[in-house]
Design a protein around this motif. Structure first.
Motif, short mmCIF file in Angstrom:
data_model
loop_
_atom_site.label_atom_id
_atom_site.label_comp_id
_atom_site.label_asym_id
_atom_site.label_seq_id
_atom_site.Cartn_x
_atom_site.Cartn_y
_atom_site.Cartn_z
N GLU A 230 3.86 2.65 -6.17
CA GLU A 230 3.23 2.85 -7.47
C GLU A 230 2.15 1.80 -7.75
OE1 GLU A 230 4.45 2.56 -12.22
OE2 GLU A 230 6.01 2.60 -10.67
N ARG B 268 -0.90 1.92 -4.88
CA ARG B 268 -1.71 3.12 -5.07
C ARG B 268 -2.37 3.17 -6.45
NH1 ARG B 268 1.92 8.22 -2.96
NH2 ARG B 268 1.33 8.19 -0.75
N GLY B 269 -1.67 2.62 -7.44
CA GLY B 269 -2.15 2.76 -8.82
C GLY B 269 -3.08 1.68 -9.29
#
Length: 539
Positions: A523, A526-527
């Motif tokens: 998370e 990638r975020g």
């Protein structure tokens, strides 16, 4: 959106030694004092930066993870550097060992070669990069930077023995680098990415026909890491290299061996955990049984050798085997104690390899031969009447330092080695709520850890008796303050690790909990968006 200044601290452990190494390269031998000052200042700055990252990861950053997107490209297309509790802890350990090695090398070893300090800085860049990178190809790059610098350092102050050991070391690591490239290529062909977090997210969705290629790539890649981690039978090179390398270089080799185990821990828990679908827990049994075989090999080597350098090498093999077996065992609560053991054993073995050269100054060849002969033929010696001669300060320091190293490496009370092994035994016997309890494999692992400690204390006591009490020809050595301080500092760090065991365990428990939650990394990596430029921010 702008990047907080604290985020830039993530890239400092890579950029700072790179710049210092490049700046020191043109300087000749006549600039020794300046080169040492720059290199030592760089190590101090790295320690301060690593401590700041540890504080940020443990309290300021969301979920304890700081992501730095190099060149401002979002993952998985760009290079992502990730600092969390575990990597920050490894950076602190690296800086502490670097300071000890530089301090010890200052009177003599760093003056022998012109480019010692430059190579040392490039080595630090590679090690720090391996701890921070979240991309397999860049992990390969940092591995090669680390290894290329270590090739020159292992040859530093070369003699025939050192030259022979370094050629073996270089050949083995070149083969491992080939495995690294092939394994990385196979994983990219299977998953379409080299970013670790992105790879962890894609593995679970792989088609069944792709699992075989994935497993083949992982097996080839693991060979590269396991060569560096000295897993049996791939660790045959390590004792010879440790015995031949100069003491400050051997300190960094102790850490480099742990880099392979760190990558195994990081990659396997992130990519091949419970949520990896058909690839879940792939290779865990091989790590478990291979790690236990490595413990047996290292313990047998300690009992068989009578050379201090090889004794330290086999001790490092036992430590590495224990870490690999813990990863393969797959119990989260056990990882916390294993990380504590990781730190304690590294500090103790590093202090021991520095101590070896100082201890050798009190051993004449005749005294060593006489001690071996008396032991082999069980010669009895009637002690003479005591004359009341005092123990010189140098001899007192060496004997006490050796005793502290022996107790920590063997895992005997009251130092950190005992705390670490007690923690592992407690975690094995009490696996936590919902667990099935300790099985046969757990009892075997516990027995091997215990017996390896027994083998270590037998070997170290034998070496100590031969060195300090074998004959009366032993005389007090001359010790330089710059040589005594780093040994004492590493042992003091081990004592502090013991005294502050509870807060250290708490910190490592949070680090262990983080790496057992792959979704957290997926998370955040990638975020994390790239930083918007001025044009994008304009109304």
């Amino acid at each position: 959106m702008s990047l907080a200044w604290t985020q830039h601290l993530v890239v400092v452990p890579i950029v700072l030694p790179l710049l210092c190494g490049a700046a020191l390269a043109p300087l000749t031998q006549g600039w020794h004092r300046l080169k040492f000052a720059v290199a030592y200042g760089s190590a101090l700055a790295l320690l301060a930066n690593a401590l700041a990252l540890a504080v940020l990861a443990d309290g300021s950053w969301p979920a304890g993870i700081g992501v730095y997107l190099a060149a401002n490209w979002a993952a998985p297309f760009g290079i992502a550097l990730v600092a969390d509790r575990l990597s920050a802890c490894m950076l602190v350990l690296t800086a502490v060992l670097a300071l000890a090695a530089l301090h010890y090398a200052q009177p003599r070893w760093s003056r022998i070669g012109v480019h010692y300090h430059s190579l040392f800085q490039f080595l630090l860049m590679g090690v720090n990069g391996a701890f921070l990178t979240h991309d397999l190809f860049n992990l390969f790059v940092f591995f090669e930077v680390m290894l290329a610098a270590s090739y020159g350092l292992v040859l530093h102050g070369y003699n025939v023995e050192r030259l022979r050991a370094s050629l073996q070391y270089i050949a083995v690591n070149l083969v491992a680098a080939l495995f690294f490239l092939v394994g990385t290529a196979l994983l990219y062909a299977t998953t379409g990415t080299l970013n670790m977090a992105d790879m962890a997210g894609r593995v679970a969705a792989l088609a069944p026909e792709d699992i075989g290629l994935l497993q083949a790539g992982v097996a080839v890649l693991a060979l590269a890491f396991l060569v560096k981690a000295a897993m049996w039978p791939l660790g045959f090179w390590l004792p010879t290299t440790y015995a031949a390398a100069s003491p400050p270089v051997a300190v960094m080799l102790v850490l480099m061996t742990k880099v392979g185990a760190y990558v195994i821990l990081r990659l396997w828990l992130l990519v091949f955990g419970a949520g990896a679908g058909a690839a879940s827990y792939y290779g865990y049994d091989a790590l478990l049984w291979g790690g236990m075989a490595t413990i047996v090999y290292g313990a047998a080597g300690m009992l068989a050798t009578d050379t201090a350098g090889r004794l330290a090498g086999y001790g490092a093999i036992v430590s590495s085997g224990t870490l690999l077996a813990v990863v393969g065992y797959g119990q989260p609560s056990l990882v916390t104690a294993a990380l504590y053991y990781f730190i304690a054993s590294t500090l103790a073995i590093a202090a021991f390899v520095l101590l070896i050269e100082l201890v050798d100054r009190i051993r004449t060849p005749g005294a060593a031969m006489l001690a071996l002969t008396a032991e082999a033929f069980a010669v009895e010696d009637t002690p003479a009447e005591p004359k009341g001669r005092g123990v010189p300060a140098a001899m007192a320091f060496l004997s006490l330092a050796f005793a502290a190293c022996a107790l920590t490496i063997a895992g005997l009370p009251p130092l950190s080695g005992f705390v670490a092994k007690f923690g592992m035994f407690h975690a094995l016997v009490n696996p936590g709520p919902g667990a099935a309890g300790i099985g046969v494999t757990g009892w075997v692992l516990m027995a091997l850890i215990f017996l390896s400690g027994l083998a270590a204390i037998i070997s170290l006591l034998r070496f100590g008796v031969r060195t300090f009490w074998a004959t009366e020809t032993v005389g007090p050595p001359t010790l330089h303050a710059a040589e005594v301080v780093p040994v004492a500092a590493l042992l003091l760090a081990s004592v502090l690790l013991t005294v502050q065991a509870q807060p250290v365990f708490d910190y490592l428990a949070r680090a262990s909990a983080d790496i057992h939650r792959p979704a957290l990394y997926i998370e955040h990596v990638r975020g994390t968006p790239p930083v918007a430029g001025p044009a994008a921010e304009a109304p």
